[in-house]
Scaffold this motif. Structure first.
Motif, PDB file in Angstrom:
ATOM      1  N   VAL A   1       0.483  -1.371   0.105  1.00 35.80           N
ATOM      2  CA  VAL A   1       0.006  -0.200  -0.190  1.00 35.80           C
ATOM      3  C   VAL A   1       0.685   1.481  -0.139  1.00 35.80           C
ATOM      4  O   VAL A   1       0.177   2.568  -0.507  1.00 35.80           O
ATOM      5  N   VAL A   2       1.816   1.336   0.674  1.00 36.93           N
ATOM      6  CA  VAL A   2       2.709   2.531   0.821  1.00 36.93           C
ATOM      7  C   VAL A   2       3.361   2.951  -0.542  1.00 36.93           C
ATOM      8  O   VAL A   2       4.249   3.398  -1.290  1.00 36.93           O
ATOM      9  N   HIS A   3       4.361   1.471  -0.494  1.00 37.83           N
ATOM     10  CA  HIS A   3       5.369   1.033  -1.750  1.00 37.83           C
ATOM     11  C   HIS A   3       4.911   0.857  -2.857  1.00 37.83           C
ATOM     12  O   HIS A   3       6.464   0.760  -4.167  1.00 37.83           O
ATOM     13  N   GLY A   4       4.232   0.085  -3.157  1.00 35.86           N
ATOM     14  CA  GLY A   4       3.863  -0.232  -4.191  1.00 35.86           C
ATOM     15  C   GLY A   4       3.845   0.427  -5.617  1.00 35.86           C
ATOM     16  O   GLY A   4       2.876   1.735  -5.795  1.00 35.86           O
ATOM     17  N   GLU A   5       3.742  -0.268  -7.299  1.00 34.91           N
ATOM     18  CA  GLU A   5       4.064   0.356  -8.056  1.00 34.91           C
ATOM     19  C   GLU A   5       2.109   0.316  -8.451  1.00 34.91           C
ATOM     20  O   GLU A   5       1.522  -0.151  -8.405  1.00 34.91           O
ATOM     21  N   PHE A   6       1.877   2.214  -8.932  1.00 33.74           N
ATOM     22  CA  PHE A   6       0.131   1.933  -9.193  1.00 33.74           C
ATOM     23  C   PHE A   6       0.309   1.270 -10.707  1.00 33.74           C
ATOM     24  O   PHE A   6       0.504   2.457 -11.620  1.00 33.74           O
ATOM     25  N   ALA A   7      -0.821   1.193 -10.909  1.00 34.59           N
ATOM     26  CA  ALA A   7      -1.237   1.026 -12.660  1.00 34.59           C
ATOM     27  C   ALA A   7      -2.957   1.484 -12.605  1.00 34.59           C
ATOM     28  O   ALA A   7      -3.101   0.294 -11.940  1.00 34.59           O
ATOM     29  N   MET A   8      -2.980   1.947 -13.074  1.00 36.53           N
ATOM     30  CA  MET A   8      -4.244   2.254 -13.278  1.00 36.53           C
ATOM     31  C   MET A   8      -5.389   1.097 -14.724  1.00 36.53           C
ATOM     32  O   MET A   8      -4.559   1.009 -15.455  1.00 36.53           O
ATOM     33  N   LEU A   9      -6.818   1.039 -14.222  1.00 32.87           N
ATOM     34  CA  LEU A   9      -7.655  -0.024 -15.023  1.00 32.87           C
ATOM     35  C   LEU A   9      -8.275   0.367 -15.311  1.00 32.87           C
ATOM     36  O   LEU A   9      -8.895   1.498 -14.718  1.00 32.87           O
ATOM     37  N   ALA A  10      -8.650  -0.200 -17.001  1.00 35.69           N
ATOM     38  CA  ALA A  10     -10.067   0.724 -17.401  1.00 35.69           C
ATOM     39  C   ALA A  10     -10.260   2.213 -17.434  1.00 35.69           C
ATOM     40  O   ALA A  10     -11.460   2.513 -16.552  1.00 35.69           O
ATOM     41  N   PRO A  11      -9.218   3.066 -17.883  1.00 26.85           N
ATOM     42  CA  PRO A  11      -9.296   4.119 -17.876  1.00 26.85           C
ATOM     43  C   PRO A  11     -10.842   4.843 -18.634  1.00 26.85           C
ATOM     44  O   PRO A  11     -10.769   5.549 -17.890  1.00 26.85           O
ATOM     45  N   GLN A  12     -11.290   3.946 -18.883  1.00 25.96           N
ATOM     46  CA  GLN A  12     -12.473   5.032 -20.380  1.00 25.96           C
ATOM     47  C   GLN A  12     -13.687   4.482 -19.425  1.00 25.96           C
ATOM     48  O   GLN A  12     -14.874   4.821 -19.748  1.00 25.96           O
ATOM     49  N   ASP A  13     -13.693   3.023 -18.635  1.00 25.32           N
ATOM     50  CA  ASP A  13     -15.067   2.816 -18.354  1.00 25.32           C
ATOM     51  C   ASP A  13     -15.690   4.711 -17.716  1.00 25.32           C
ATOM     52  O   ASP A  13     -15.389   4.371 -16.423  1.00 25.32           O
TER      53      ASP A  13
END
Length: 584
Positions: A499-511
């Motif tokens: 939660v603190v250090h993990g990489e962030f990746a957005m999914l379904a950006p157009q939903d």
């Protein structure tokens, strides 16, 4: 637990704030200990166990300094004291000690773009044109060809944040002073090194007293742009009478120099355990990287406003529907921009914003579910989450029906100016009802007794009528409550490094309804899925198929009792799922 002992994990090092959760207190509305109808420091001290039970790490205290209260304390008349409304320095010391005893830090609100016009510095500055402190503020003569006090005579056409011109004529000296906010909040001239030294001295005074850092109000406005040799006019935008001066005072040419100097003069000699938060309206991601890059020695994190401006039309009271795609684009872009360097502040609510459950959620049938969803989505992003008082209860907007219920100078000024310009009063009030700052400033709802348990007297602003159902007493021991869900979110941040250090990746950006993303650290993946709608939502997006094994993932945290169908999210449902492997 000592003042800086923190929580298990990485919470005790120089960047302890990465795993921390900050709780903002608006003292006037939090808890009243003496029955005068206004919250105070002793009231906060009496409620510290509520914050300890929630599990927060830091208390951010909105201004408690002496003030005429024209802008509810953000107009400071003495930086080295406590307004009698809130108590005394002894009361403050007891509050600080009580927070430290419970393992919480305390951060002061630093308001140094401007002072009150009743501050001794300004009294000297306005006393004569040749006073030694004249140059501590922005004084200018009337526009060339105009007599002071006549229409259009202001030195520039800038509009104040609180409506009307950003210049006020001082009759005694015949010149105008700049106030980006109310006329009782004159802007300090940071070009003057004596001003900067005075600010650094007052900051040192508070740090020596034991406070743990500062949230710096509109700090990116302190450098005005003089590259053309003068302050220029701004563009007059549609729907506005005055010009937009923001390009000439936002992230100005010397602001990074000033903040680095502040670091060197105030923080560097004392070590690196303090929190420095910069509130930065209008900031770009490029400037945010400069502010928060640890190697530059400026601040730890910024408060940016892009996501809370998305539902504004011509102005903030021209309310537009939530566009989830636009919200994801904005928050995702900020996640990406500060992924490698710098740091995000995460928030839905504060003293200047309406209640998030009314703004982004459903404060009717699904108030509890949508309040939990909003907390889940926010706290699982990369950055430091902020909880504004009452957010952990799912407190909602009031639904004001009359200007007589309002107290906020911004809303009242806007109503007055808009109606004078011919706007329909009901339409103006409708916008204030949705976006007005008083929504965040009604009393904290402690229980179902009169005035929500906030005061024994008459409150300075009435409590939201829903306090009989929405209150702390009803939630603290209820495992299904919004409060309990926030406690679980905070515990998850303290215990799960992803939660603190993990990489962030957005999914379904157009939903338009699904908010989904992953947080990945080594061999752990957390998948967050949230349904921003009041209907069932099938989880059929192709982006989810990229997260191998998500349908068999372990539920870490959800906002509904019972698992439900794996492939469908219920109305306003949010889930945090844990996978053992990286996304494919």
């Amino acid at each position: 637990m000592s003042a800086r002992s923190g929580h298990p994990g990485d919470g005790t090092g120089s960047e302890w704030w990465r795993s921390a959760v900050v709780y903002q207190i608006y003292p006037r509305s939090f808890a009243d200990s003496d029955g005068d109808g206004i919250g105070d420091l002793n009231g906060i001290t009496e409620r510290l166990d509520h914050l300890a039970a929630l599990g927060v790490d830091v208390i951010w205290l909105s201004p408690v300094y002496p003030s005429p209260q024209d802008d509810n304390g953000y107009d400071i008349s003495d930086y080295r004291g406590i307004d009698p409304t809130f108590g005394s320095l002894d009361d403050f010391d007891r509050l600080l000690a009580g927070a430290h005893e419970r393992g919480m830090r305390l951060v002061m609100d630093l308001v140094v773009n401007h002072t009150s016009d009743e501050h001794a510095w300004f009294a000297e500055s306005r006393s004569s044109r040749d006073n030694p402190k004249r140059d501590w503020y922005w004084w200018r003569p009337a526009r060339e060809g105009h007599d002071a006090g006549t229409p259009g005579a202001e030195p520039t056409n800038w509009e104040s944040f609180f409506s009307g011109p950003a210049w006020e004529l001082d009759e005694a000296t015949g010149e105008y002073y700049l106030h980006l906010f109310t006329r009782k909040q004159p802007d300090l001239n940071w070009e003057n090194p004596e001003v900067r030294r005075a600010v650094y001295d007052l900051m040192s005074w508070w740090l020596d007293r034991g406070v743990d850092g500062f949230r710096m109000d509109v700090i990116n406005l302190i450098s005005k742009d003089l590259t053309s040799g003068t302050l220029p006019d701004g563009e007059v935008r549609p729907g506005h009478r005055y010009g937009d001066g923001a390009p000439f005072y936002t992230d100005g040419p010397r602001v990074h120099e000033f903040l680095h100097e502040m670091h060197e003069e105030v923080f560097a000699p004392r070590g690196s355990t303090y929190l420095r938060v910069a509130e930065t309206p209008g900031v770009t991601t490029e400037h945010a990287l400069l502010y928060t890059d640890p190697e530059r020695g400026e601040v730890d994190m910024v408060f940016q406003f892009e996501h809370v401006n998305l539902d504004h039309g011509v102005h903030k009271f021209d309310v537009q529907p939530l566009d989830l795609v636009a919200l994801k684009e904005t928050l995702g872009r900020w996640q990406e921009a500060l992924a490698e360097r710098g740091w995000n502040s995460l928030y839905w609510n504060n003293h200047d914003q309406p209640r998030a459950v009314s703004r982004y959620g459903d404060d009717g049938e699904f108030r509890v579910e949508s309040a939990k969803l909003l907390g889940t989505v926010l706290h699982l992003h990369h950055g430091t989450p902020y909880v504004y008082q009452g957010e952990e209860l799912g407190m909602a907007n009031v639904g004001f029906t009359s200007t007589a219920q309002l107290r906020d100078v911004e809303s009242l000024n806007f109503f007055s100016h808009a109606v004078a310009d011919g706007a329909d009063p009901e339409v103006v009030l409708a916008g204030i009802r949705e976006m007005g700052r008083d929504n965040a400033r009604t009393p904290m709802q402690w229980d179902d007794s009169p005035h929500a348990g906030f005061t024994r007297g008459t409150p300075w602003i009435e409590a939201n009528p829903d306090f009989t159902e929405v209150n702390a007493a009803a939630q603290v021991d209820d495992p299904a409550s919004v409060f309990s869900h926030y406690r679980k979110l905070i515990r998850l941040r303290h215990e799960e490094p992803t939660v603190v250090h993990g990489e962030f990746a957005m999914l379904a950006p157009q939903d338009p309804s699904l908010y989904a993303f992953t947080r990945s650290l080594e061999d752990v993946v957390l998948l967050v899925v949230a349904n921003f709608s009041g209907q069932d939502l099938p989880l059929e997006h192709p982006d989810l198929e990229k997260v191998k094994g998500w349908e068999e993932a372990t539920l870490v945290l959800g906002n509904y009792a019972g698992a439900g169908e794996v492939a469908t999210l219920r109305p306003w449902e949010a889930r945090v799922l844990r996978l053992g492997g990286l996304p494919g």
